[in-house]
Design a protein around this motif. Sequence first.
Motif, PDB file in Angstrom:
ATOM      1  N   ASN A 197      39.737 -56.727 -69.819  1.00 38.01           N
ATOM      2  CA  ASN A 197      39.735 -57.810 -68.825  1.00 38.01           C
ATOM      3  C   ASN A 197      41.093 -58.400 -68.505  1.00 38.01           C
ATOM      4  O   ASN A 197      41.248 -59.011 -67.449  1.00 38.01           O
ATOM      5  CB  ASN A 197      38.760 -58.913 -69.249  1.00 38.01           C
ATOM      6  N   THR A 198      42.092 -58.243 -69.360  1.00 30.43           N
ATOM      7  CA  THR A 198      43.422 -58.746 -69.014  1.00 30.43           C
ATOM      8  C   THR A 198      44.143 -57.807 -68.059  1.00 30.43           C
ATOM      9  O   THR A 198      45.158 -58.182 -67.482  1.00 30.43           O
ATOM     10  CB  THR A 198      44.280 -58.953 -70.285  1.00 30.43           C
ATOM     11  N   HIS A 199      43.591 -56.593 -67.896  1.00 27.13           N
ATOM     12  CA  HIS A 199      44.232 -55.580 -67.054  1.00 27.13           C
ATOM     13  C   HIS A 199      43.359 -55.096 -65.898  1.00 27.13           C
ATOM     14  O   HIS A 199      43.835 -54.368 -65.037  1.00 27.13           O
ATOM     15  CB  HIS A 199      44.617 -54.365 -67.904  1.00 27.13           C
ATOM     16  N   GLN A 206      48.463 -52.117 -63.020  1.00 28.20           N
ATOM     17  CA  GLN A 206      47.876 -51.911 -64.348  1.00 28.20           C
ATOM     18  C   GLN A 206      47.114 -50.590 -64.487  1.00 28.20           C
ATOM     19  O   GLN A 206      46.477 -50.352 -65.515  1.00 28.20           O
ATOM     20  CB  GLN A 206      46.924 -53.069 -64.682  1.00 28.20           C
ATOM     21  N   LEU A 211      43.919 -54.269 -62.199  1.00 22.31           N
ATOM     22  CA  LEU A 211      44.706 -55.260 -61.466  1.00 22.31           C
ATOM     23  C   LEU A 211      45.979 -54.580 -60.970  1.00 22.31           C
ATOM     24  O   LEU A 211      46.365 -53.520 -61.494  1.00 22.31           O
ATOM     25  CB  LEU A 211      45.019 -56.442 -62.387  1.00 22.31           C
ATOM     26  N   GLN A 221      44.005 -47.521 -72.146  1.00 21.49           N
ATOM     27  CA  GLN A 221      43.041 -48.280 -72.948  1.00 21.49           C
ATOM     28  C   GLN A 221      41.686 -47.596 -72.984  1.00 21.49           C
ATOM     29  O   GLN A 221      41.048 -47.537 -74.033  1.00 21.49           O
ATOM     30  CB  GLN A 221      42.917 -49.703 -72.415  1.00 21.49           C
ATOM     31  N   GLU A 243      39.289 -55.638 -63.581  1.00 26.17           N
ATOM     32  CA  GLU A 243      37.970 -56.222 -63.337  1.00 26.17           C
ATOM     33  C   GLU A 243      36.942 -55.140 -63.640  1.00 26.17           C
ATOM     34  O   GLU A 243      37.164 -53.964 -63.327  1.00 26.17           O
ATOM     35  CB  GLU A 243      37.838 -56.653 -61.886  1.00 26.17           C
ATOM     36  N   ASP A 248      36.171 -57.031 -73.050  1.00 26.62           N
ATOM     37  CA  ASP A 248      37.205 -58.068 -73.122  1.00 26.62           C
ATOM     38  C   ASP A 248      38.587 -57.454 -73.309  1.00 26.62           C
ATOM     39  O   ASP A 248      39.585 -57.998 -72.852  1.00 26.62           O
ATOM     40  CB  ASP A 248      36.910 -59.054 -74.258  1.00 26.62           C
ATOM     41  N   ARG A 249      38.655 -56.301 -73.981  1.00 26.23           N
ATOM     42  CA  ARG A 249      39.939 -55.626 -74.170  1.00 26.23           C
ATOM     43  C   ARG A 249      40.522 -55.171 -72.833  1.00 26.23           C
ATOM     44  O   ARG A 249      41.737 -55.068 -72.685  1.00 26.23           O
ATOM     45  CB  ARG A 249      39.781 -54.429 -75.110  1.00 26.23           C
ATOM     46  N   GLU A 304      47.987 -48.477 -67.641  1.00 26.83           N
ATOM     47  CA  GLU A 304      47.608 -49.189 -68.867  1.00 26.83           C
ATOM     48  C   GLU A 304      46.089 -49.159 -69.057  1.00 26.83           C
ATOM     49  O   GLU A 304      45.595 -48.951 -70.160  1.00 26.83           O
ATOM     50  CB  GLU A 304      48.117 -50.632 -68.837  1.00 26.83           C
TER      51      GLU A 304
END
Length: 146
Positions: free
Chosen positions: A122-124, A76, A73, A83, A126, A119-120, A79
């Motif tokens: 997905n906040t940062h 991001q 995103l 990850q 697609e 899922d780890r 980050e």
Amino acid sequence: MTDDIDQVLITALMEDSRRSLKALANISGLSSPSVAERLRRLEERGVLKGYTVEIDPRCFGYQLQAIVRIRPLPGQLQEVERQIQAIPEFTECDKVTGDDCFIARLHVRSMEQLDTLLDRLNTHAETNTAIVKKTPVKRRLPPMAF
């Protein structure tokens, strides 16, 4: 610059990186000390970057392999890269051009584990995932031109 003997040694090591100096000497027609010196020079020049072992992840319970395209995103990118590096199930990752910034290879034990790991991210980012059914061409080197 490498020569024909270097190519013979490199090819022999690609087939079996555990070959002894004596075996490499027999294959190349050189003495063991000459082979050792050639390998040292190839290492110093960065032609040989390491000697490795290949394992089958399935022997450790990793039954699924996935290719994941990852599009961070806005803001991001770093980050997401951190990850990916922190999740050991990601066994390879390339930063690429185009819509997706990363293409990664992931080994997991189950679909549930795949969901948890993605899922780890997905906040940062697609993600777009494809499960590997078969690998008709294993990782290999391109043809060596001398």
